[in-house]
Scaffold this motif. Structure first.
Motif, mmCIF file in Angstrom:
data_model
loop_
_atom_site.group_PDB
_atom_site.id
_atom_site.type_symbol
_atom_site.label_atom_id
_atom_site.label_comp_id
_atom_site.label_asym_id
_atom_site.label_seq_id
_atom_site.Cartn_x
_atom_site.Cartn_y
_atom_site.Cartn_z
ATOM 1 N N ASN A 183 -3.152 -34.397 27.615
ATOM 2 C CA ASN A 183 -2.237 -35.207 26.953
ATOM 3 C C ASN A 183 -2.386 -35.560 25.371
ATOM 4 N N ASP A 237 -6.539 -37.645 25.065
ATOM 5 C CA ASP A 237 -7.070 -38.541 26.371
ATOM 6 C C ASP A 237 -8.265 -39.449 25.913
ATOM 7 N N VAL A 255 -0.016 -28.968 25.079
ATOM 8 C CA VAL A 255 0.307 -29.742 26.450
ATOM 9 C C VAL A 255 1.100 -28.914 27.604
ATOM 10 N N GLU A 268 1.822 -32.750 31.627
ATOM 11 C CA GLU A 268 0.771 -33.480 30.853
ATOM 12 C C GLU A 268 1.976 -34.009 29.932
#
Length: 198
Positions: free
Chosen positions: A2, A21, A52, A56
């Protein structure tokens, strides 16, 4: 992975902070609120979108600044129509509370951009969605994307099951095909024979 993009908007420019993340700062930029700055932001957003996967998140958040955010919000709204990016315009009071809870001290544009990215990473937009100025489109886009994904998976599983059924019990696969036809006595007989093992 992410990606969370915090945008701190000032008169004539904006600071961007991209974190992952883990909270690791991956990139930081300062772009002018001009055509060339917007072109650069669009290129960066497309690059982030390629980073991504469809499962995500790519979230962009900016503070409501009383109007200075309009150009950037409009730009990222257009980019969101072409990508899986979701854009949020956050109430400054909510961000201030978040900063106090996180014990963030100091107020520079870079720190503010990082704070915004952290706010997105910790799920602040979900917890305080009433405090955002986001349009319903990003949520609907995510719902639509997830629905298509699940339908695709269900179709794949169904096809896999049919192939397996055909290999293991061809007579049951034949019944499955005939189930879509009007039921006649010969189909009922075939079904009875299949249950009895004939």
């Amino acid at each position: 992975m992410n990606l969370y993009v915090g945008v701190d908007i000032s008169k004539g420019y904006a600071d961007f902070c991209v974190i992952d993340d883990e909270g690791t700062v991956r990139e930081e930029y300062r772009l002018d609120d001009t055509r060339s700055g917007h072109d650069q932001a669009q290129e960066l957003a497309q690059e982030w979108d390629r980073t991504v996967s469809s499962e995500e998140e790519l979230l962009v958040g900016m503070e409501a600044t009383g109007g200075m955010e309009r150009n950037w919000l409009h730009l990222f709204g257009q980019i969101a129509d072409e990508t899986d990016l979701e854009v949020y315009c956050i109430n400054p009071l909510i961000l201030r509370r978040f900063a106090e809870q996180r014990l963030h001290a100091g107020k520079t544009d870079r720190i503010s951009a990082r704070l915004m990215a952290d706010y997105l990473r910790f799920g602040g937009v979900e917890a305080n969605s009433e405090g955002t100025g986001k349009s319903p489109r990003p949520g609907l886009r995510t719902l639509s994307r997830k629905t298509k994904e699940l339908i695709g998976r269900a179709t794949d599983l169904k096809n896999e099951l049919h192939a397996l059924l055909q290999r293991v019990h061809p007579e049951l696969a034949l019944l499955r095909l005939r189930a879509h036809e009007p039921v006649g006595p010969e189909v009922n007989q075939t079904a009875s024979d299949a249950r009895r093992g004939h």
